[in-house]
Scaffold this motif. Structure first.
Motif, short mmCIF file in Angstrom:
data_model
loop_
_atom_site.label_atom_id
_atom_site.label_comp_id
_atom_site.label_asym_id
_atom_site.label_seq_id
_atom_site.Cartn_x
_atom_site.Cartn_y
_atom_site.Cartn_z
N ALA A 1 -2.06 -11.55 -3.11
CA ALA A 1 -3.47 -11.16 -3.15
C ALA A 1 -3.60 -9.64 -3.10
CB ALA A 1 -4.23 -11.81 -2.01
N THR A 2 -2.86 -9.01 -2.19
CA THR A 2 -2.89 -7.55 -2.09
C THR A 2 -2.30 -6.92 -3.35
OG1 THR A 2 -2.73 -7.63 0.32
CG2 THR A 2 -2.11 -5.57 -0.74
N HIS B 1 0.84 -1.21 0.00
CA HIS B 1 0.00 0.00 0.00
C HIS B 1 0.87 1.26 0.00
CE1 HIS B 1 -4.15 -1.45 0.26
NE2 HIS B 1 -3.71 -2.43 1.03
N ALA C 1 -2.37 -8.07 -6.33
CA ALA C 1 -3.36 -8.16 -7.40
C ALA C 1 -4.46 -7.12 -7.21
CB ALA C 1 -3.95 -9.57 -7.44
N ASP C 2 -4.92 -6.95 -5.98
CA ASP C 2 -5.97 -5.97 -5.70
C ASP C 2 -5.52 -4.56 -6.08
OD1 ASP C 2 -7.63 -7.93 -4.75
OD2 ASP C 2 -7.16 -7.57 -2.63
N LEU C 3 -4.23 -4.27 -5.89
CA LEU C 3 -3.70 -2.95 -6.19
C LEU C 3 -3.25 -2.80 -7.64
CD1 LEU C 3 -1.59 -2.37 -2.92
CD2 LEU C 3 -3.77 -1.30 -3.52
#
Length: 334
Positions: A89-90, A66, A92-94
């Protein structure tokens, strides 16, 4: 395009710069090198960079990702095959582009595994020190002839295959275990269940990635299933081995030898000069008290050829990110 290179050592600078110089003008990048490893405290160093280039002990968990995203970073280039240090996973989300170097000179790691076995078996590291002190006694240096011994290869990917070929060439019987068997292994050795491999092998060499399924693959139970007096070799990832369980097996004399190039808590030790400091890791210090334990500092990959390949593939991955081309080395969340 600016790229922040974390955990950058002199050899990283040399080989990345050489690869960058040989790249065509459309794929030339500006590297900013930082000795510091990447974590939440150092992420700000990537200010004004579109990508970060990281190594095995850099931390890319959700808070770090982040923070990088807020700085404008959009790509993560791994100078290694493993990616267990990335929260995929994070990422990919970003919308991060994440690419690795899936294979680089597998023979380099395989040859280092052999070097560890040969050194520990024939005590050449101890003999070297003795002779330098004028001591030519052989007591305590007795080894075993490797010809005819049984070697178990856990993980028969490219590095495991290279290791298996070496030991077969030395006249060893080679066993292999992999949940995704390689057809190429069948001409080298015999594929068997893990418990059979552990029970039969005089030497067990680990060559598998670190995943939730392989975390502490070597533990009290699996160690108890090994042949008494066997040697365990790990040149893959430290988390494959429960270090406390290994210490117990060494103390009981059930495990005959241990050779490791990786360590579960290596991120605060390896790739640094700690020779003038007190090392607070009591587990590591306990390991170092055993005369039948050999530790190297994650140098299995460390050859000219491997570093050239790592840098070249990293540059190609960056080129794919810059141009929007399909990258064959993308890493995605399962």
């Amino acid at each position: 395009m600016k790229i922040a290179v974390f955990s950058a050592r002199p050899y990283d600078r040399r080989f990345l710069d050489e690869a960058n110089q040989h790249a065509d003008a459309a794929h030339s990048f500006e590297f900013l090198y930082f000795d510091a490893s990447l974590d939440i405290h150092t992420a700000a160093l990537a200010q004004d960079c579109e990508a970060v280039c990281v190594f095995v002990n850099d931390r890319l968990d959700a808070p770090v990702l982040h923070a990088l995203h807020a700085l404008g970073v959009r790509a993560i280039l791994l100078r290694c095959a493993g990616f267990n240090n990335v929260d995929l996973a994070t990422a990919a989300d970003l919308g991060f582009f994440v690419a690795r170097v899936p294979a680089y000179s597998p023979e380099a790691v395989a040859e280092h595994a052999l070097a560890l076995v040969m050194t520990l078996n024939r005590q050449t590291h101890r003999a070297y020190n003795r002779v330098r002190e004028g001591n030519f006694m052989l007591d305590g240096l007795l080894g075993r002839t490797l010809y005819g011994k049984t070697v178990g290869i856990v993980g028969t990917g490219k590095i495991g295959l290279a290791t298996a070929r070496i030991f077969k060439g030395m006249g060893c019987t080679v066993l292999g275990h992999d949940p995704y068997p390689s057809p190429a292994f069948e001409s080298i050795g015999e594929s068997v269940p893990l418990d059979e491999l552990l029970a039969r092998a005089d030497i067990v060499s680990l060559h598998c990635p670190l995943t939730p399924d392989t975390h502490h693959l070597i533990n009290d139970v699996s160690l108890a299933g090994m042949k008494a007096g066997a040697m365990l070799v790990n040149t893959s990832r430290g988390g494959l081995v429960d270090t406390q369980a290994v210490i117990r097996a060494l103390k009981s004399r059930h495990l005959g030898h241990l050779a490791i190039d990786v360590y579960e808590q290596e991120s605060v030790l390896f790739f640094q000069d700690r020779s003038g400091e007190i090392i607070d890791d009591d587990t590591f210090q306990r390991l170092m008290t055993f005369p039948n334990v050999l530790v190297t500092g994650h140098q299995g990959f460390f050859t000219v050829e491997a570093l050239q390949e790592i840098s070249g593939i990293t540059l190609r991955n960056l080129g794919d990110f810059a141009t929007g081309n399909t990258c064959p080395n993308l890493v995605t969340a399962a």
